[in-house]
Write a protein that holds these residues in place. Structure first.
Motif, PDB file in Angstrom:
ATOM      1  N   UNK A 179      -0.411  12.152  10.858  1.00 56.64           N
ATOM      2  CA  UNK A 179      -1.576  11.591  10.453  1.00 56.64           C
ATOM      3  C   UNK A 179      -1.570  10.996   8.980  1.00 56.64           C
TER       4      UNK A 179
ATOM      5  N   UNK B  56      -4.792   2.029   1.998  1.00 57.14           N
ATOM      6  CA  UNK B  56      -6.179   2.351   2.661  1.00 57.14           C
ATOM      7  C   UNK B  56      -6.628   3.641   2.309  1.00 57.14           C
TER       8      UNK B  56
ATOM      9  N   UNK C  69     -11.322   9.772  -8.441  1.00 61.59           N
ATOM     10  CA  UNK C  69     -11.865  10.788  -7.369  1.00 61.59           C
ATOM     11  C   UNK C  69     -11.373  10.170  -6.143  1.00 61.59           C
ATOM     12  N   UNK C  70     -11.497  11.128  -4.927  1.00 60.17           N
ATOM     13  CA  UNK C  70     -11.066  10.791  -3.736  1.00 60.17           C
ATOM     14  C   UNK C  70     -12.187   9.601  -2.991  1.00 60.17           C
ATOM     15  N   UNK C  71     -11.693   8.841  -2.221  1.00 63.66           N
ATOM     16  CA  UNK C  71     -12.671   8.007  -1.406  1.00 63.66           C
ATOM     17  C   UNK C  71     -13.062   9.074  -0.106  1.00 63.66           C
ATOM     18  N   UNK C  72     -14.306   8.751   0.365  1.00 68.77           N
ATOM     19  CA  UNK C  72     -14.646   9.477   1.483  1.00 68.77           C
ATOM     20  C   UNK C  72     -13.759   9.301   2.681  1.00 68.77           C
ATOM     21  N   UNK C  73     -12.925   8.324   2.953  1.00 72.10           N
ATOM     22  CA  UNK C  73     -12.126   7.861   3.914  1.00 72.10           C
ATOM     23  C   UNK C  73     -10.986   9.002   3.806  1.00 72.10           C
TER      24      UNK C  73
ATOM     25  N   UNK D 128      -1.100  -1.347   8.208  1.00 71.89           N
ATOM     26  CA  UNK D 128      -1.227  -1.857   9.556  1.00 71.89           C
ATOM     27  C   UNK D 128      -0.230  -3.050   9.559  1.00 71.89           C
TER      28      UNK D 128
ATOM     29  N   UNK E 214      -9.845  -1.192  -5.362  1.00 68.26           N
ATOM     30  CA  UNK E 214     -11.206  -1.068  -5.922  1.00 68.26           C
ATOM     31  C   UNK E 214     -11.112   0.406  -6.886  1.00 68.26           C
TER      32      UNK E 214
ATOM     33  N   UNK F  61       0.670   7.768   8.893  1.00 70.38           N
ATOM     34  CA  UNK F  61      -0.195   6.555   9.294  1.00 70.38           C
ATOM     35  C   UNK F  61      -1.023   6.062   8.055  1.00 70.38           C
TER      36      UNK F  61
ATOM     37  N   UNK G 218       3.752  -2.176   9.641  1.00 68.61           N
ATOM     38  CA  UNK G 218       4.048  -1.614  10.856  1.00 68.61           C
ATOM     39  C   UNK G 218       4.103  -2.594  11.973  1.00 68.61           C
TER      40      UNK G 218
ATOM     41  N   UNK H 192     -10.917  11.665   2.076  1.00 64.66           N
ATOM     42  CA  UNK H 192     -11.234  13.093   1.984  1.00 64.66           C
ATOM     43  C   UNK H 192     -11.560  13.370   3.565  1.00 64.66           C
ATOM     44  N   UNK H 193     -11.718  12.221   4.481  1.00 64.52           N
ATOM     45  CA  UNK H 193     -12.201  12.781   5.964  1.00 64.52           C
ATOM     46  C   UNK H 193     -10.674  12.926   6.467  1.00 64.52           C
ATOM     47  N   UNK H 194      -9.754  11.777   6.271  1.00 63.13           N
ATOM     48  CA  UNK H 194      -8.358  12.379   6.595  1.00 63.13           C
ATOM     49  C   UNK H 194      -7.592  13.636   6.228  1.00 63.13           C
TER      50      UNK H 194
END
Lengths: 358, 358
Positions: free
Chosen positions: A217, A303, A174-178, A225, A308, A220, A228, A180-182
């Motif tokens: 976005x 990211x 399942x997707x990670x909240x981070x 990081x 995990x 990115x 880049x 999902x937010x992106x």
């Protein structure tokens, strides 16, 4: 905008009206696939990330480079001398399979904003129906990176008696909240572009400002990081920094031939997907499948689908009695590593396929 | 929109026309500061991140909570019984100091799009001029988190004979390409909002759609994936997921009183800043300063100013003969940890101030 199907792809029509998981319907949907290698060899089924089409590697039929050119071909890690490779363009995309930028046979017009919601489960199920049309019933190994890894999981649950092995790369149950937010901000950026008009833009007048920003976005979040830092100068000057030029160039390239409604639909599928919530007992279902082994691959600097998550997936598979190896590749390329890091990825895939081919 | 100066802040006017680093000019600029604690005690000078104003902690003069309420006050880690605390609102902001949302004394109208470009060096220098107006010449310790950490570095270089100690938190000698990219997309989102009108929007009609999206993206980068995993449910439903509500709520709160032109100007300062590029020999300049010691603090999960950047900074300071300690706090709160993680941050700051107060 041009939504051309690359020459090596076949368009397989699924006859009749197909009801989707969220209740929508598709009339005679089409799934685009590319087949490489001998037709009588064991099948390797490849699902893709959000943006690529079925054109996975160059061949006589289409000499242009495919999206996984370094991995697939004669003598390569996924060796088309030994395997029949079938790569699938997801339903909802604009690269051959039926999606918002396709013509709705009921109206003769583009689906556009009327295209129904689709899920990862729909992508897997429509693929199964399409493969039945060409009499492909047995899969030696299913492979999926990113969104394709989610689809591979849905595939194994949906068609439990077809598939013996799986390679699942930089994906998750399942997707990670981070993430999902992106993705939610990406979709909102497109939604708020006045040119989007609730998805009712003309097919040749897509909301380019929103798409460009959403893609930037995305870019990115796809890399790391540390990559880049090594690759780009740090600073902005009056005309924009190196990294801004990189984002601009790559977003332009992408937006030239990707439809905004497709982007939104496919982005949403990843946020919705959850093996744990939607399947009563994944451990039992997987245990009853024909799946014998799996290789789960993480990238240390991802990211979007952090390592995990792949560890959790490997634990689940092992619990289901499936012999599962979890490998973490330590490289600076982030989520997109499988697309660029030949040096690390080719041997990993080659060794696993060698070990199961016995 | 309301840009009110909190009651405890003082507005210090710097007389005359001030030329800025990029060539622009400000006529009689104002710097807002908040002073807490006894006037004859050693001074702790605090620079802030991009968004807070000078109101650092509650006091008799302003009982509302300040942005670093847990850290600053009588008996707290930065003890206003023992220190005079001076917190500075950056030039370019809209919280009291002169910025795009201030009235231009030359025209009687808001600066708006006409506000000149500012740099971190300007923020430091205008602060120095303002402190001279109130006869503050000696700084016991300068403290800066995030953008404030960059400003603290510019401060020490610009006023080398004023300051004995420094606490620099989650900042860097220059921005990381990842951070540059995120901020560049944020600014582009605002620029492309049709309501932005090249910065020429009316002061009470800011480009809210762009600001909301830019802030949401900021919020994503300020926290860590692991924090959100523990805090939020994963999934979207028809009305939006928990994380989307969180972003919406917090972005709305921020946009209620932050001006878009200010956001853009301050965001740019961080991308421009580079101690290494702009100063001939930082090691020598720092060695000649009055700085005796420094504490550099990292947060393990900070993706915007990752720990290796603070390690580099600590190395530079040590090379300059400044006794420097580098601490990495292992917590899930990402870049914003200093704002929320009292448990880890209070003792670190308290112990350091104790050690240098001898």
């Amino acid at each position: 905008m041009v939504f051309e199907n690359p020459p090596a792809s076949e368009l397989i029509t699924i006859s009749g009206v197909q009801t989707l998981e969220k209740g929508g319907e598709l009339n005679n949907p089409v799934v685009a696939v590319e087949r490489l290698g001998p037709e009588d060899a064991p099948v390797i089924l490849i699902f893709t990330g959000l943006s690529p089409g079925a054109h996975v590697a160059s061949s006589e039929k289409d000499k242009s480079p495919g999206w996984w050119e370094f991995m697939v071909g004669a003598g390569k890690a996924i060796d088309t001398n030994n395997f029949q490779v079938i790569c699938v363009n997801s339903i909802g995309s604009c690269r051959g399979s039926t999606g918002p930028a396709s013509i709705n046979p009921d109206t003769g017009d583009y689906y556009g904003a009327d295209f129904p919601d689709i899920t990862i489960w729909d992508i897997a199920r429509m693929t199964g129906l399409a493969l039945a049309e060409i009499n492909v019933q047995e899969i030696f190994c299913v492979i999926g990176p990113s969104m394709g890894g989610m689809t591979a999981l849905a595939w194994v649950i949906s068609y439990p008696q077809t598939t013996k092995h799986m390679i699942n790369i930089s994906a998750a149950m399942e997707a990670d909240p981070f993430a999902i937010a992106i993705r939610s901000v990406q979709r909102e950026i497109i939604h708020t572009d006045p040119e989007f008009m609730d998805g009712n833009y003309a097919i040749d007048a897509e909301p380019l400002t929103g798409m460009m920003l959403a893609r930037k976005l995305g870019l990115i979040s796809y890399r790391s990081t540390s990559e880049w830092r090594n690759r780009f100068g740090r600073k902005e000057d009056g005309t924009g920094s190196e990294i801004e030029s990189y984002l601009q160039f790559n977003a332009e390239k992408f937006c030239r031939d990707f439809d905004a409604n497709c982007y939104i639909k496919l982005s949403q599928t990843m946020n919705w997907f959850s093996l744990m919530d939607e399947i009563n007992s994944p451990v039992d279902e997987l245990a009853e499948s024909k799946l014998e082994s799996a290789l789960i691959v993480s990238v240390s600097t991802d990211i979007l689908f952090p390592p995990h998550q792949q560890k959790d997936l490997a634990d689940l598979l092992n619990k289901s009695g499936i012999e599962t190896t979890h490998l973490e590749i330590d490289c600076p390329h982030g989520h997109d590593a499988f697309l660029v890091d030949e040096e690390n990825f080719s041997p990993v895939v080659k060794d696993y396929l060698g070990s199961i081919s016995g």
